[in-house]
Design an enzyme around this catalytic site. Structure first.
Site, PDB file in Angstrom:
ATOM      1  N   HIS A 205       0.789  -1.235   0.000  1.00 10.49           N
ATOM      2  CA  HIS A 205       0.000   0.000   0.000  1.00 10.49           C
ATOM      3  C   HIS A 205       0.823   1.288   0.000  1.00 10.49           C
ATOM      4  O   HIS A 205       0.263   2.364  -0.090  1.00 10.49           O
ATOM      5  CB  HIS A 205      -0.927   0.038   1.219  1.00 10.49           C
TER       6      HIS A 205
HETATM    7  N1  UDP Z   1      -3.064  -4.832   9.200  1.00 11.31           N
HETATM    8  C1  UDP Z   1      -4.336  -5.295   9.481  1.00 11.31           C
HETATM    9  N2  UDP Z   1      -5.130  -5.694   8.444  1.00 11.31           N
HETATM   10  C2  UDP Z   1      -4.713  -5.657   7.146  1.00 11.31           C
HETATM   11  C3  UDP Z   1      -3.401  -5.191   6.882  1.00 11.31           C
HETATM   12  C4  UDP Z   1      -2.598  -4.774   7.928  1.00 11.31           C
HETATM   13  O1  UDP Z   1      -4.739  -5.365  10.643  1.00 11.31           O
HETATM   14  O2  UDP Z   1      -5.492  -6.020   6.261  1.00 11.31           O
HETATM   15  C5  UDP Z   1      -2.225  -4.415  10.324  1.00 11.31           C
HETATM   16  C6  UDP Z   1      -0.861  -5.040  10.384  1.00 11.31           C
HETATM   17  O3  UDP Z   1      -0.923  -6.309  11.014  1.00 11.31           O
HETATM   18  C7  UDP Z   1      -0.084  -4.021  11.200  1.00 11.31           C
HETATM   19  C8  UDP Z   1      -0.687  -2.708  10.741  1.00 11.31           C
HETATM   20  O4  UDP Z   1      -1.950  -3.031  10.178  1.00 11.31           O
HETATM   21  O5  UDP Z   1      -0.344  -4.180  12.580  1.00 11.31           O
HETATM   22  C9  UDP Z   1       0.205  -2.089   9.739  1.00 11.31           C
HETATM   23  O6  UDP Z   1      -0.440  -1.051   9.155  1.00 11.31           O
HETATM   24  P1  UDP Z   1      -0.117  -0.550   7.685  1.00 11.31           P
HETATM   25  O7  UDP Z   1       0.610  -1.585   6.939  1.00 11.31           O
HETATM   26  O8  UDP Z   1      -1.392  -0.014   7.141  1.00 11.31           O
HETATM   27  O9  UDP Z   1       0.775   0.732   7.971  1.00 11.31           O
HETATM   28  P2  UDP Z   1       2.335   0.923   8.178  1.00 11.31           P
HETATM   29  O10 UDP Z   1       2.755   0.062   9.333  1.00 11.31           O
HETATM   30  O11 UDP Z   1       3.011   0.587   6.905  1.00 11.31           O
HETATM   31  O12 UDP Z   1       2.453   2.372   8.501  1.00 11.31           O
END
Ligand code: UDP
Length: 354
Positions: A205
């Site tokens: 994403h």
């Molecule tokens: N996550 C979730 N459902 C999904 C995809 C990700 O609960 O369908 C969780 C994942 O396990 C982690 C968090 O969302 O705890 C990560 O968020 P994301 O990847 O959106 O953001 P980033 O960490 O890259 O800022």
């Protein structure tokens, strides 16, 4: 003590679950929550409040789907009003989203001290909106809660230790969350039954991948090729889905809707490897002793690269496929203490109270 917590995006709900639970251990702390509305679909937002027992937000804004500037501006204007009416002693922000920056800016302009959880992280890539948000937020915070020694070093290199701010290595609150809920798991809807193939949990994403058609096409091509050999499960982020549809890119995998945290725990436990461009998921792979292949050119979580539990592959078809095959056979030593061992929320709240 009155704390105003500003949240808006999926990873922030997850991080706040640990700290909010810890706040409730202190009878003299009252937490109010602002949900900025940056993420608003039920499975990108409400499901986390329900599953993870996060108090229902006291204030809800509508900012989802706006451009970067319009979103941050609208948040800033509304959070300012909320701070004026709530009169908090401190404002808490998490991570590196527009909600983080808007919360921090609104607070500092009203002379309310800002607590930044996940401070000091750097990708050293200013093209990432997250990098801009985290650098600016660190600059206006009074308490910087760093998840790693690397984050502390980054702040040292930027001269933060000569400023009048408190800097603490609290460990990573995401580890607290992972350990607290580790026994929970819910099978996601839409998951194919397939016992014979190894499962790869994939998420995609980051703007640097979804906004660049060539990178997106390469990544989808690699995922489709990997799906011939492995069971690739991909909970697809709405932004990525839109970008794939717009560019008419072919993608073959077990695509499911974004899932809640308990469904992610199910997938993390079932998976043999994590393939991602997420920040949080790189660490969750590590917490559950799974190798990780990261489809980015930099990571803020460099200790995972140093320990060879994670590898950066950018967006090349061959590099993605080669590294997935190689990481699946690698022997990795996972060290529980790399991210503090699961007591970060306690250190965050103690640092606020002291
Ligand atoms: N996550 C979730 N459902 C999904 C995809 C990700 O609960 O369908 C969780 C994942 O396990 C982690 C968090 O969302 O705890 C990560 O968020 P994301 O990847 O959106 O953001 P980033 O960490 O890259 O800022």
């Amino acid at each position: 003590m009155k704390i105003l917590t500003v949240l808006g995006a999926r990873p922030q709900f997850i991080k706040a679950a640990a700290v909010s639970r810890e706040f409730r251990q202190y009878p003299f702390i009252k937490e109010s929550i602002v949900h900025t509305g940056q993420h608003y679909d039920t499975n990108m937002s409400d499901i986390f409040f329900r599953q993870m027992e996060i108090p229902y937000p006291d204030h809800r804004l509508e900012t989802g789907g706006l451009s970067q500037g319009a979103m941050t501006g609208r948040m800033l204007e509304n959070i300012e009003k909320i701070i004026n009416s709530e009169n908090p002693d401190k404002v808490m922000v998490y991570g590196d989203t527009n909600s983080t920056l808007a919360g921090a800016l609104a607070a500092v302009k009203l002379h309310v001290p800002v607590v930044h959880v996940e401070a000091g992280l750097r990708s050293f890539n200013m093209a990432m909106p997250e990098e801009v948000n985290r650098i600016l937020t660190d600059q206006v915070s009074s308490l910087l809660c760093c998840p790693t020694e690397t984050a502390i070093k980054n702040l040292k290199n930027e001269g933060f230790f000569t400023k009048d701010v408190k800097i603490v290595n609290t460990g990573d609150v995401m580890q607290d969350v992972a350990y607290y809920f580790a026994d929970k798991s819910v099978k996601p809807e839409g998951l194919f039954a397939n016992k014979s193939q190894k499962i790869i949990l994939c998420t995609l994403h980051r703007a640097e991948n979804t906004n660049d058609e060539k990178r997106l096409e390469n990544i989808c091509n690699a995922i489709s090729q990997l799906s011939e050999r492995y069971h690739v499960v991909l909970p697809l982020h709405p932004r990525t889905q839109k970008a794939i549809e717009k560019a008419k890119i072919k993608l073959n995998a077990n695509i499911i809707k974004p899932v809640g945290y308990f469904e992610m725990l199910y997938l993390l436990k079932a998976a043999s490897l994590v393939l991602t461009d997420s920040g949080g998921l790189q660490k969750e792979a590590y917490f559950f002793s799974k190798p990780c292949v990261t489809m980015r050119d930099q990571t803020e979580w460099t200790e995972l690269i140093d320990q060879q539990a994670n590898v950066l592959v950018g967006a090349g078809v061959d590099s993605i496929i080669t590294e997935v095959n190689s990481m699946l056979t690698k022997d990795i030593a996972y060290n529980k203490d790399t991210y503090g061992g699961g007591s970060a929320a306690r250190w965050v709240v103690e640092s606020i109270v002291k």
